[in-house]
Design a protein around this motif. Sequence first.
Motif, PDB file in Angstrom:
ATOM      1  N   PRO A 139       1.626  17.737   8.315  1.00  0.00           N
ATOM      2  CA  PRO A 139       2.529  18.358   9.286  1.00  0.00           C
ATOM      3  C   PRO A 139       3.974  18.032   8.921  1.00  0.00           C
ATOM      4  O   PRO A 139       4.224  17.358   7.915  1.00  0.00           O
ATOM      5  CB  PRO A 139       2.120  17.699  10.599  1.00  0.00           C
ATOM      6  N   HIS A 140       4.908  18.466   9.731  1.00  0.00           N
ATOM      7  CA  HIS A 140       6.316  18.254   9.409  1.00  0.00           C
ATOM      8  C   HIS A 140       6.855  16.908   9.887  1.00  0.00           C
ATOM      9  O   HIS A 140       8.014  16.590   9.658  1.00  0.00           O
ATOM     10  CB  HIS A 140       7.170  19.392   9.971  1.00  0.00           C
ATOM     11  N   ARG A 141       5.999  16.102  10.564  1.00  0.00           N
ATOM     12  CA  ARG A 141       6.434  14.794  11.045  1.00  0.00           C
ATOM     13  C   ARG A 141       5.394  13.744  10.675  1.00  0.00           C
ATOM     14  O   ARG A 141       4.216  13.877  10.999  1.00  0.00           O
ATOM     15  CB  ARG A 141       6.648  14.824  12.563  1.00  0.00           C
ATOM     16  N   ILE A 142       5.875  12.689  10.005  1.00  0.00           N
ATOM     17  CA  ILE A 142       5.027  11.578   9.585  1.00  0.00           C
ATOM     18  C   ILE A 142       5.597  10.305  10.193  1.00  0.00           C
ATOM     19  O   ILE A 142       6.799  10.021  10.062  1.00  0.00           O
ATOM     20  CB  ILE A 142       4.998  11.430   8.054  1.00  0.00           C
ATOM     21  N   LEU A 143       4.744   9.513  10.849  1.00  0.00           N
ATOM     22  CA  LEU A 143       5.159   8.244  11.428  1.00  0.00           C
ATOM     23  C   LEU A 143       4.553   7.102  10.624  1.00  0.00           C
ATOM     24  O   LEU A 143       3.330   6.993  10.515  1.00  0.00           O
ATOM     25  CB  LEU A 143       4.710   8.164  12.886  1.00  0.00           C
ATOM     26  N   MET A 144       5.416   6.250  10.075  1.00  0.00           N
ATOM     27  CA  MET A 144       4.977   5.056   9.344  1.00  0.00           C
ATOM     28  C   MET A 144       5.264   3.836  10.213  1.00  0.00           C
ATOM     29  O   MET A 144       6.418   3.474  10.434  1.00  0.00           O
ATOM     30  CB  MET A 144       5.704   4.953   8.004  1.00  0.00           C
ATOM     31  N   SER A 145       4.203   3.234  10.716  1.00  0.00           N
ATOM     32  CA  SER A 145       4.318   2.042  11.562  1.00  0.00           C
ATOM     33  C   SER A 145       3.720   0.860  10.814  1.00  0.00           C
ATOM     34  O   SER A 145       2.786   0.208  11.279  1.00  0.00           O
ATOM     35  CB  SER A 145       3.590   2.276  12.894  1.00  0.00           C
ATOM     36  N   VAL A 146       4.250   0.615   9.627  1.00  0.00           N
ATOM     37  CA  VAL A 146       3.735  -0.438   8.748  1.00  0.00           C
ATOM     38  C   VAL A 146       4.898  -1.239   8.169  1.00  0.00           C
ATOM     39  O   VAL A 146       6.038  -0.790   8.170  1.00  0.00           O
ATOM     40  CB  VAL A 146       2.890   0.144   7.594  1.00  0.00           C
ATOM     41  N   GLY A 147       4.557  -2.424   7.669  1.00  0.00           N
ATOM     42  CA  GLY A 147       5.564  -3.293   7.064  1.00  0.00           C
ATOM     43  C   GLY A 147       5.447  -4.735   7.507  1.00  0.00           C
ATOM     44  O   GLY A 147       5.855  -5.645   6.780  1.00  0.00           O
ATOM     45  N   SER A 148       4.864  -4.983   8.681  1.00  0.00           N
ATOM     46  CA  SER A 148       4.748  -6.360   9.166  1.00  0.00           C
ATOM     47  C   SER A 148       3.904  -7.219   8.237  1.00  0.00           C
ATOM     48  O   SER A 148       4.186  -8.417   8.059  1.00  0.00           O
ATOM     49  CB  SER A 148       4.132  -6.375  10.571  1.00  0.00           C
ATOM     50  N   ASN A 149       2.883  -6.646   7.630  1.00  0.00           N
ATOM     51  CA  ASN A 149       2.030  -7.409   6.723  1.00  0.00           C
ATOM     52  C   ASN A 149       2.609  -7.536   5.325  1.00  0.00           C
ATOM     53  O   ASN A 149       1.979  -8.129   4.439  1.00  0.00           O
ATOM     54  CB  ASN A 149       0.641  -6.771   6.670  1.00  0.00           C
ATOM     55  N   ASP A 150       3.814  -7.018   5.130  1.00  0.00           N
ATOM     56  CA  ASP A 150       4.497  -7.171   3.837  1.00  0.00           C
ATOM     57  C   ASP A 150       5.466  -8.341   3.832  1.00  0.00           C
ATOM     58  O   ASP A 150       6.163  -8.540   2.839  1.00  0.00           O
ATOM     59  CB  ASP A 150       5.214  -5.871   3.488  1.00  0.00           C
ATOM     60  N   ILE A 151       5.500  -9.137   4.910  1.00  0.00           N
ATOM     61  CA  ILE A 151       6.322 -10.344   4.869  1.00  0.00           C
ATOM     62  C   ILE A 151       5.820 -11.319   3.806  1.00  0.00           C
ATOM     63  O   ILE A 151       6.561 -12.195   3.367  1.00  0.00           O
ATOM     64  CB  ILE A 151       6.389 -11.048   6.243  1.00  0.00           C
ATOM     65  N   PHE A 152       4.582 -11.163   3.344  1.00  0.00           N
ATOM     66  CA  PHE A 152       4.034 -12.015   2.302  1.00  0.00           C
ATOM     67  C   PHE A 152       4.576 -11.653   0.923  1.00  0.00           C
ATOM     68  O   PHE A 152       4.703 -12.515   0.062  1.00  0.00           O
ATOM     69  CB  PHE A 152       2.506 -11.921   2.309  1.00  0.00           C
ATOM     70  N   THR A 153       4.861 -10.374   0.701  1.00  0.00           N
ATOM     71  CA  THR A 153       5.411  -9.898  -0.580  1.00  0.00           C
ATOM     72  C   THR A 153       6.453  -8.820  -0.306  1.00  0.00           C
ATOM     73  O   THR A 153       6.239  -7.646  -0.621  1.00  0.00           O
ATOM     74  CB  THR A 153       4.295  -9.339  -1.480  1.00  0.00           C
TER      75      THR A 153
END
Length: 261
Positions: A139-153
Amino acid sequence: MGKRLGSFRPSRRLLFAAGTAAAASTVASAAAAEAVPVSPQSPADAAGGLLTLGNYGSGVLGAWDRQARAISNEAQIRRTRENDGVFMFGDSIGVQDGPALARQLSKLGIMVAVHNWAGRPVTPAVDALDTWAQDYGLPHRILMSVGSNDIFTPPAVAAQVDRTMQIVGEERTVYWVNVQAARTAFGADIKVSDQRNSAWINLQLAEAQRRYDNLRIVHWAEHLASSPNRLARYLRDGLHPSKPLGQNARNSLIVDAIKAG
């Protein structure tokens, strides 16, 4: 990509403010952590074991593939695509808050299909986005609710943001919620590492927003830092939103961003 005029670039001072406050609140009572009884798997899913501090001070991300997940079925994915709704890719915060967010968006006539998986960092979330793009179209809208688990790298994030924008193309809009982690279960040293790494991730998102006109940052970290006591009231463990107060606040920021276009 051209730079979007008037785009907000968060200051380092603001990004670090929330984590500094969280760490300072326990300095008097908590010793610096060396081996803390928690799971090394993710900041979201502790269940026993010992935390290894890793190269960036927050721990080491272990296996997450058996953690809780919420993934829409094929019929829901296709309906959302056909009605030009929102595809959401998230981690444990998405698993927790996704249903309430979907209800809010449904009141606006916006359908949602989700691929939320606890403990998951950015790279496999973008893998899922790529798979859906190939299997169903986007679709024309994508929601990315990620990144908290990247505090390790944290250095891994920038390339995955670029990859996301390449997958979606210039005609779609990506809404990306930035992160705030300063886990209250741990000592002051780990909290400071969590916040430093959160700020590092958020600065990569801010830099990417300067490159991509169709990238919108949902400023969750700044919202938490902008008023006294929000960390304690809106986060139940220094990471996950409290229910309903923090959940409502975070979801409202997302809804407002989507409504703004």
